[in-house]
Design an enzyme around this catalytic site. Structure first.
Site, short mmCIF file in Angstrom:
data_model
loop_
_atom_site.label_atom_id
_atom_site.label_comp_id
_atom_site.label_asym_id
_atom_site.label_seq_id
_atom_site.Cartn_x
_atom_site.Cartn_y
_atom_site.Cartn_z
N GLY A 69 1.71 1.88 2.59
CA GLY A 69 2.55 0.67 2.67
C GLY A 69 3.65 0.87 3.72
NE ARG A 93 16.43 5.50 18.73
CZ ARG A 93 17.55 6.12 18.36
NH1 ARG A 93 17.59 6.78 17.22
NH2 ARG A 93 18.61 6.08 19.13
NE ARG A 110 -2.63 1.51 0.60
CZ ARG A 110 -1.56 0.70 0.65
NH1 ARG A 110 -1.64 -0.50 1.19
NH2 ARG A 110 -0.41 1.09 0.16
CG ASP A 157 1.86 8.55 -4.20
OD1 ASP A 157 1.48 7.60 -3.50
OD2 ASP A 157 1.87 8.51 -5.44
N GLY A 158 -0.05 8.86 -1.47
CA GLY A 158 -1.46 8.95 -1.06
C GLY A 158 -1.58 9.54 0.33
CB THR A 205 6.93 4.87 -0.21
OG1 THR A 205 6.82 3.92 -1.28
CG2 THR A 205 7.49 6.15 -0.79
CB ILE A 206 9.98 0.07 -0.50
CG1 ILE A 206 8.73 -0.50 -1.17
CG2 ILE A 206 10.06 -0.35 0.95
CD1 ILE A 206 8.77 -2.02 -1.34
CG ASP A 207 6.57 1.88 -4.20
OD1 ASP A 207 7.10 0.77 -4.04
OD2 ASP A 207 5.35 2.07 -4.10
CG ASP A 266 6.08 6.27 -5.74
OD1 ASP A 266 6.34 6.54 -4.55
OD2 ASP A 266 5.04 5.67 -6.07
NE ARG A 320 2.76 2.36 -5.13
CZ ARG A 320 2.21 3.30 -4.39
NH1 ARG A 320 0.93 3.23 -4.11
NH2 ARG A 320 2.90 4.29 -3.92
N GLY A 373 23.76 -5.94 -12.09
CA GLY A 373 24.34 -6.29 -13.39
C GLY A 373 23.36 -7.01 -14.31
CB ALA A 374 19.71 -6.69 -14.82
CB SER A 414 23.32 -18.03 -17.10
OG SER A 414 24.35 -17.14 -16.78
CG HIS A 439 4.34 -8.58 0.39
ND1 HIS A 439 3.55 -8.93 -0.68
CD2 HIS A 439 3.83 -7.43 0.88
CE1 HIS A 439 2.59 -8.04 -0.81
NE2 HIS A 439 2.74 -7.11 0.12
P1 ADP Z 1 0.52 5.44 0.12
O1 ADP Z 1 0.58 6.51 1.15
O2 ADP Z 1 1.49 4.32 0.39
O3 ADP Z 1 0.61 6.00 -1.29
P2 ADP Z 1 -2.38 5.08 -0.25
O4 ADP Z 1 -2.39 5.73 -1.59
O5 ADP Z 1 -3.17 3.83 -0.11
O6 ADP Z 1 -0.92 4.71 0.26
O7 ADP Z 1 -2.91 6.16 0.81
C1 ADP Z 1 -2.97 5.84 2.20
C2 ADP Z 1 -4.15 6.54 2.84
O8 ADP Z 1 -4.00 7.98 2.70
C3 ADP Z 1 -5.50 6.25 2.22
O9 ADP Z 1 -6.07 5.03 2.67
C4 ADP Z 1 -6.31 7.44 2.71
O10 ADP Z 1 -6.69 7.27 4.07
C5 ADP Z 1 -5.30 8.57 2.64
N1 ADP Z 1 -5.45 9.29 1.37
C6 ADP Z 1 -4.93 8.98 0.16
N2 ADP Z 1 -5.32 9.87 -0.79
C7 ADP Z 1 -6.12 10.76 -0.16
C8 ADP Z 1 -6.87 11.93 -0.59
N3 ADP Z 1 -6.86 12.35 -1.86
N4 ADP Z 1 -7.59 12.59 0.36
C9 ADP Z 1 -7.61 12.19 1.64
N5 ADP Z 1 -6.94 11.11 2.10
C10 ADP Z 1 -6.21 10.40 1.22
#
Ligand code: ADP
Length: 333
Positions: free
Chosen positions: A23, A33, A84, A115-116, A138-140, A142, A184, A198-199, A228, A263
């Protein structure tokens, strides 16, 4: 002010490739940069791949220069674009990609993403041995190993701006609003926005609070005296949750409006905090690669640069701070 470690040069670098992946997050451009200018000032070239791992796998890299990264510091999104890439999950594709990068004279890769993306970066290094360094984008917020990720502060401020406006309307019409924020399944945006806005209540992901429970919870606070109210809801995994909850509240005799920020929280000019964070982490990424580090993510902890093994990121879940949860509840009471 964050402390940057001074590191001795142990590794000769000629070319660093950079991707932004997953994301998009405000501040990714500031990191691109900072990497390009820090590397450039040391005679190291930088190359960008478009659309994250997709570009790295399928397309030629494009050179980034000191001037090509001018005027991007204040821009949201990412000039490298992001995507992705399913193909990158395949070890054979990762090996081919590393060969192609080496053939272009690339000595190291910096991945800015969630994290992905950072887990993918770990697998890339483990399979190919090409030095890799990750930055949390990431904005999350996490990701373990860092107090803040690039983009989180901006997303919180954007959501807050909307919440302040919604509160004006809630107040004028004596209405209950459920405002759904992004993040998420992690709840960091919801908790920060809930405290700062202040929710009257904050519904975190996976809590699955129903209308009766929410009304009972609000009845125990000062909210019972207020016509309110504003409840912050984390988006979680069920896209229909907030609207269903608003309808159920109406059915229980407490009409409520659902407002899903969606978004609008993702883009926008990065906050000062995110620009500085991205600049510091980007510059330190080059230092760390030159010092021989690999397979780590850089973050910020307790006022200093912190290193985390990329392998940890996919395995550990960052927890919401207990003290903040208690604070949110005290301040709403
Ligand atoms: P984010 O980085 O925001 O968590 P995603 O979880 O969709 O987003 O991961 C982004 C991309 O990173 C995936 O489309 C893939 O190309 C790669 N990726 C994620 N997990 C793995 C993994 N276990 N092994 C290899 N590549 C990965």
């Amino acid at each position: 002010m964050w402390t940057l470690p001074e590191l001795p040069v142990q590794r000769e670098l000629r070319r660093i490739a950079i991707i932004t992946s997953g994301g998009d997050a405000p501040g990714m451009n500031a990191a691109v940069r900072a990497i390009t200018r820090t590397a450039g000032s040391r005679g190291i070239e930088t190359l960008g791949a478009d659309r994250g791992y997709s570009g790295l796998v399928h397309e030629p890299l494009r050179p980034l220069s000191m001037s090509s990264v001018g005027s991007i510091l204040q821009r949201g999104g990412t000039i490298l674009k992001t995507d992705r890439c399913e193909a990158f999950m395949d070890p054979a594709v990762r090996l081919q990609t590393a060969d192609a990068l080496r053939a272009q004279g690339v000595d190291a890769l910096i991945v800015i993403g969630g994290d992905g993306s950072l887990t993918g970066a770990h697998h890339f290094f483990a399979d190919t041995g090409l030095p890799v360094l990750g930055l949390p984008g990431t904005i999350d917020n996490d990701i373990v190993g860092t107090d803040d990720s690039i983009g989180f502060d901006t997303a919180v401020n954007t959501a807050l701006e909307a919440i302040d406006r919604i509160r004006d309307t809630a107040h004028s019409h004596d209405r209950l609003f459920l405002v759904e924020v992004m993040g998420r399944s992690s709840g960091f945006i919801a908790l920060s926005v809930g405290i700062a806005g202040g929710a009257e209540a904050i519904l975190l992901p996976d809590e699955a609070v129903n209308a009766e429970t929410l009304l009972a919870r609000m009845a125990q606070t000062r909210t019972r005296e207020k016509a309110s109210s504003l409840v912050v809801v984390a988006e979680g995994t069920d896209p229909t949750y907030t609207t269903r909850l608003a309808a159920d509240l109406g059915a229980q005799g407490r009409p409520a409006r659902a407002c899903i920020l969606g978004h609008i929280q993702r883009g926008g000019s990065p906050s000062g905090h995110d620009r500085v964070l991205a600049s510091v982490l980007g510059a330190s990424a080059v230092d760390h690669l030159q010092a021989g580090y690999s397979d780590i993510m850089l973050g910020i902890r307790e006022g200093a640069i912190a290193r985390t093994a990329l392998e940890r990121i996919g395995h550990e879940r960052k927890k919401l701070p207990e003290a903040w949860l208690a604070l949110a509840s005290t301040l709403a009471s």
